[in-house]
Design an enzyme around this catalytic site. Structure first.
Site, PDB file in Angstrom:
ATOM      1  N   SER A  68      34.816  75.771  25.746  1.00  0.00           N
ATOM      2  CA  SER A  68      33.643  75.127  26.338  1.00  0.00           C
ATOM      3  C   SER A  68      32.337  75.635  25.751  1.00  0.00           C
ATOM      4  CB  SER A  68      33.622  75.363  27.853  1.00  0.00           C
ATOM      5  OG  SER A  68      34.740  74.789  28.480  1.00  0.00           O
ATOM      6  N   HIS A  95      33.627  74.325  35.921  1.00  0.00           N
ATOM      7  CA  HIS A  95      34.994  74.826  35.764  1.00  0.00           C
ATOM      8  C   HIS A  95      35.355  75.857  36.832  1.00  0.00           C
ATOM      9  CE1 HIS A  95      36.042  72.635  32.178  1.00  0.00           C
ATOM     10  NE2 HIS A  95      34.927  73.003  31.581  1.00  0.00           N
TER      11      HIS A  95
END
Length: 420
Positions: free
Chosen positions: A295, A345
């Site tokens: 990410s 997340h």
């Protein structure tokens, strides 16, 4: 999944047919909106809804703002709400509750519902909300109108209505075009670039669709099947890399997740998408043992600059430590992580697993995070527990390595850290 999608699309495809071309109604849009809310006939209501949607699409920004302000005025009557609530408190009957519900719901919600009866209207209303978000600014009445859109969309686009479809090189061209256009994390530069992300045996892509918008992906995730945990997005996307059989992979990497519809902002799909894809991949490929992201860290350089840190001259090891410290310690005023991707997340039940320097050496990667990236680990048996911990405490759960890195840096977060 395709068969199910086709069946659901048939259910949602309401076959309203008019006789002859649309007859234009010259009344102002505000009058048409009031007439639609008050209409009793199905055919007349559909004609009004179609006219409103067609006219709205042709408006300039000033006209759209005027329309939004007009329908924002279709508000609740506070006195009626108070009266019906008091009546229900004194005598909690079914009729009293119905009266309160009717008073508490602004007529503009019913307007939006009736507009949605026209075939194809769901997509038009999503685009209408995108325009509302673009034009709203700080206007409190328009912000309240947006809450009505969000309230309705949260029901219309709940997980029970969404269809998960794999996206492959054989998918319809119109869908592939949209994947290229909507990719928001790592730009797809060409059809060859798209092919490298979809066609090899160790690459996957999945998207959520809604039956009322069967050719419009709502959100999609790109997945790389690899051995070990990756630390470079350029390596994942390299033109000259050699594909391997999916059966040999032990790790699924979610390296890009993109929301496609601006009009569905703050309607959450990502949580369900990642968990569903992980579960499906685990069932199809038993050799997969690890599910991680690779990410971006989009708030990192902004935050470091605000702290007076000269991150441009940091070594790779220093950048890793700064990134780890930021992910674990940089907070907004309500105690949540400063980084928006981290909030997403961690809120899904992942943990901060590993941090990498020089992981995204693109201009965008350098600008937003000094090239650093992070793996968030989705440990499927622990996802629910991690989610609960984060939701109740805002505690950032991280691996021992990341905690050690973060502990090697001493910074005092700025008092001006912005609320998100």
């Amino acid at each position: 999944m395709t068969l199910l999608a086709d069946l659901l699309s048939t259910v949602f495809d309401r076959r309203y047919r008019r006789d002859g071309p649309r007859v234009k109604d010259g009344r102002p849009l505000c009058d048409l909106s009031l007439a639609l809310v008050g209409s009793a006939g199905e055919t007349s209501g559909l004609a009004l809804a179609e006219e409103i949607l067609a006219r709205f699409a042709d408006l300039d920004d000033a006209g759209k703002l005027a329309f939004f302000r007009d329908i924002a005025g279709m508000n609740i009557d506070p006195e009626a709400v108070r009266t019906t609530l008091e009546d229900y408190e004194r005598n909690p009957t079914k009729a009293g509750y119905r009266a309160f519900m009717e008073a508490a719901e602004p007529p503009r919600q019913e307007l939006i519902r009736r507009l949605n009866r026209v075939p194809g209207a769901t997509g038009a209303l999503v685009r209408m909300r995108a325009e509302l978000l673009r034009l709203t600014g700080a206007d409190p009445e328009l912000q309240a109108l947006d809450l009505d859109f969000r309230h309705l969309f949260a029901s219309w686009f709940n997980r029970g209505f969404l269809v998960l479809r794999p996206i492959s090189w054989e998918s319809p061209a119109q869908v592939l075009d949209k994947i290229i256009a909507y990719e928001a994390v790592h730009a797809i530069d060409s059809w060859d670039d798209l092919r490298r992300r979809l066609q090899p045996s160790d690459r996957r892509c999945f998207a959520f669709f809604h039956p009322a918008m069967p050719d419009e992906p709502l959100i999609f995730v790109e997945v790389a099947l690899v051995k070990g945990t990756p630390g470079s997005v350029q390596a994942l996307l390299a033109e000259d890399r050699e594909a391997m059989p999916a059966s040999q992979a032990d790790t699924a990497v979610f390296y890009s997740i993109s929301n496609c519809q601006a009009g569905l902002a703050n309607i959450s799909f990502g949580n369900s998408l990642i968990k569903q894809v992980a579960a499906d991949l685990a069932a199809d490929l038993p050799g997969l043992k690890t599910f991680v992201t690779l990410s971006p860290i989009p708030g990192l350089t902004k935050w470091l600059t605000a702290q007076g840190q000269n991150w441009q001259d940091a070594t790779a090891d220093q950048m890793k430590a700064l990134a780890a410290h930021y992910l674990l310690n940089a907070k907004v005023q309500n105690g949540a992580p400063f980084d928006p991707v981290a909030r997403f997340h961690l809120g899904n039940g992942a943990i901060v697993h590993a941090v990498h320097a020089d992981a995204d050496v693109s201009d965008k990667g350098r600008a937003q995070s000094g090239g650093a990236m992070v793996n968030y680990l989705y440990d499927l048996p622990k996802v629910a527990q991690n989610h609960e911990t984060f939701a109740t405490t805002q505690k950032v759960i991280a691996s021992a390595d990341v905690k050690t890195l973060a502990g090697s840096v001493t910074l005092t977060p700025s008092k001006n850290t912005e609320e998100r």
